[in-house]
Design a protein around this motif. Structure first.
Motif, mmCIF file in Angstrom:
data_model
loop_
_atom_site.group_PDB
_atom_site.id
_atom_site.type_symbol
_atom_site.label_atom_id
_atom_site.label_comp_id
_atom_site.label_asym_id
_atom_site.label_seq_id
_atom_site.Cartn_x
_atom_site.Cartn_y
_atom_site.Cartn_z
ATOM 1 N N ILE A 1 -4.779 3.233 3.970
ATOM 2 C CA ILE A 1 -4.866 1.774 4.038
ATOM 3 C C ILE A 1 -3.632 1.200 4.734
ATOM 4 O O ILE A 1 -3.724 0.285 5.570
ATOM 5 N N ALA B 1 -10.851 -3.172 1.884
ATOM 6 C CA ALA B 1 -10.799 -1.756 1.498
ATOM 7 C C ALA B 1 -9.793 -1.540 0.370
ATOM 8 O O ALA B 1 -10.025 -0.724 -0.545
ATOM 9 N N TRP C 1 -12.095 1.039 -7.587
ATOM 10 C CA TRP C 1 -12.561 2.424 -7.787
ATOM 11 C C TRP C 1 -11.588 3.216 -8.661
ATOM 12 O O TRP C 1 -11.988 3.996 -9.532
ATOM 13 N N VAL D 1 -5.380 7.790 -0.153
ATOM 14 C CA VAL D 1 -6.176 6.649 0.296
ATOM 15 C C VAL D 1 -5.312 5.421 0.536
ATOM 16 O O VAL D 1 -5.551 4.625 1.472
ATOM 17 N N THR E 1 -10.716 -0.015 -3.228
ATOM 18 C CA THR E 1 -9.973 1.154 -3.723
ATOM 19 C C THR E 1 -9.358 0.874 -5.087
ATOM 20 O O THR E 1 -9.387 1.717 -5.998
ATOM 21 N N ARG F 1 -1.849 9.031 -4.148
ATOM 22 C CA ARG F 1 -3.189 8.938 -3.558
ATOM 23 C C ARG F 1 -3.076 8.687 -2.054
ATOM 24 O O ARG F 1 -2.498 7.692 -1.613
ATOM 25 N N SER G 1 0.832 -1.206 0.000
ATOM 26 C CA SER G 1 0.000 0.000 0.000
ATOM 27 C C SER G 1 0.869 1.260 0.000
ATOM 28 O O SER G 1 0.554 2.250 -0.669
#
Length: 373
Positions: A55, A107, A114, A51, A111, A49, A40
């Motif tokens: 994570i 998640a 997405w 996000v 992600t 990113r 990640s």
């Protein structure tokens, strides 16, 4: 997901052992966590990113919670002694931290879908396979294994189906079959392991218990004494030998003798406290382990009570018979309280028993440790 039908019927000690085995998978947990956190972080650095950073942070937090739970279990006091209620509380802590970690992987999958990030899909798929494969081979609690697998693989299937890519959608079908195979395989493996533990328990019980009376045998007695010694537990040992048993056995036959031994065992069992141990060592010899007490006067009182109980008449095959009992008492003195062995404790009680018999039977005698050191 098929519900586990056998788990609610497992003997408490088997369920406790299975739960305890959950806490032996720390190396695997750390390896999967490292893959999630490092992967990640790399994707966050590549894409910019935030996000992915979140994570990675969530991966660190949930892994830390899992490690704390596992180390807490391993460092608990007293080690090895769990009630079923305590074991289930530890199991709940393990399960909920594992579910939280699995949600972080889910998640990552969401992600990646997405953002249409192929590398994210590859990482999440690899983590999902590592998590679920290890889970159904090592997690011997079906509800945890099935729950983790459903969250991880189910999220992956949904993400692949909604991706719009024909290859991913085809892969989702394979993942669905894989999830079903996890349910079937874990159900079979856990069932086989439960049966193995039950068989082992039955064999251990047979090896350490007297088949006639159901009491512990000599091996069972020695095991309890050794455990008490290792725990530095205060205790006293009473060896009880019946007086006049041979005459009853010769006059009324072996069946009557066996019935008499069963009744003696029942009287001794009714006399002791929960936690104390009554054992039959063979023939007409019994033993009582009084735990938590090393007071010679208190042990003498228990011995005299045993003599009185056994002296009371028995009804055997419709006839009234009487026997007596002699008792040898062994309690480690203050001088040897940390140095006694199972052999020295039983030898001193045995010498005291024969001293009681030589003194006229039907009485108890306390061992003098100086004579048997």
């Amino acid at each position: 997901m098929r519900p586990r039908k056998r788990a609610s019927h497992l003997p408490a000690e088997i369920e406790i052992e299975i739960i305890s085995r959950l806490f032996a998978a720390l190396p695997q947990i750390l390896c999967i966590a490292a893959g999630l956190i490092i992967g990640s972080a790399i994707m966050a650095a590549q894409t910019g990113r935030w996000v992915f950073w979140w994570i990675a942070i969530a991966g660190v937090a949930t892994t830390a919670a899992r490690v704390v739970n596992i180390l807490g279990f391993k460092r608990r006091e007293p080690k090895g002694r769990l009630t079923l209620a305590e074991a289930r509380r530890w199991e709940a802590g393990y399960a909920y931290t594992a579910f939280a970690f699995t949600l972080v992987i889910a998640a990552l999958t969401v992600t990646a879908a997405w953002l249409h990030h192929p590398g994210g899909f590859v990482l999440s798929l690899g983590l999902t396979m590592a998590l679920t494969a290890g889970s159904y081979l090592r997690t011997l609690r079906y509800w945890i294994c099935a729950g983790l697998s459903t969250i991880a693989v189910g999220t992956q299937v949904a993400a692949f189906l909604l991706s719009g890519d024909a290859l991913y959608q085809a892969l989702s079908i394979l993942l669905g079959v894989y999830l079903y195979s996890i349910y079937e395989s874990s159900d079979y493996i856990i069932g086989q392991f439960e049966e193995l533990l039950i068989i082992r328990r039955d064999l251990d019980f047979a090896a350490s218990h007297d088949p006639l009376t159901g009491l512990a045998n000599r091996r069972g007695l020695e095991k309890v004494l050794q455990q008490a010694r290792e725990a530095d537990e205060r205790l006293g040992l009473l060896l009880i030998d019946l007086d006049g048993f041979k005459e009853v056995n010769d006059r009324h036959g072996h069946h009557a003798g066996d019935d008499l031994l069963k009744q003696v065992a029942a009287r001794l069992q009714a006399m002791v406290r929960p936690g104390d141990l009554v054992a039959r060592l063979g023939g007409d010899e019994f033993a009582v382990v009084v735990r938590g007490s090393a007071d010679p006067a208190a042990l003498s009182g228990i011995a005299e009570r045993a003599v009185s109980l056994i002296k009371a008449p028995f009804v055997i095959i419709g006839q009234i018979v009487t026997v007596g009992a002699s008792v040898g008492i062994s309690v480690p003195s203050a001088a040897v309280s940390t140095n006694w062995t199972v052999e020295s404790l039983t030898r001193s009680a045995d010498e005291a028993l024969y001293g009681a018999k030589r003194a006229g039977k039907g009485r108890s005698m306390i061992a003098q440790w100086d004579d048997v050191a």
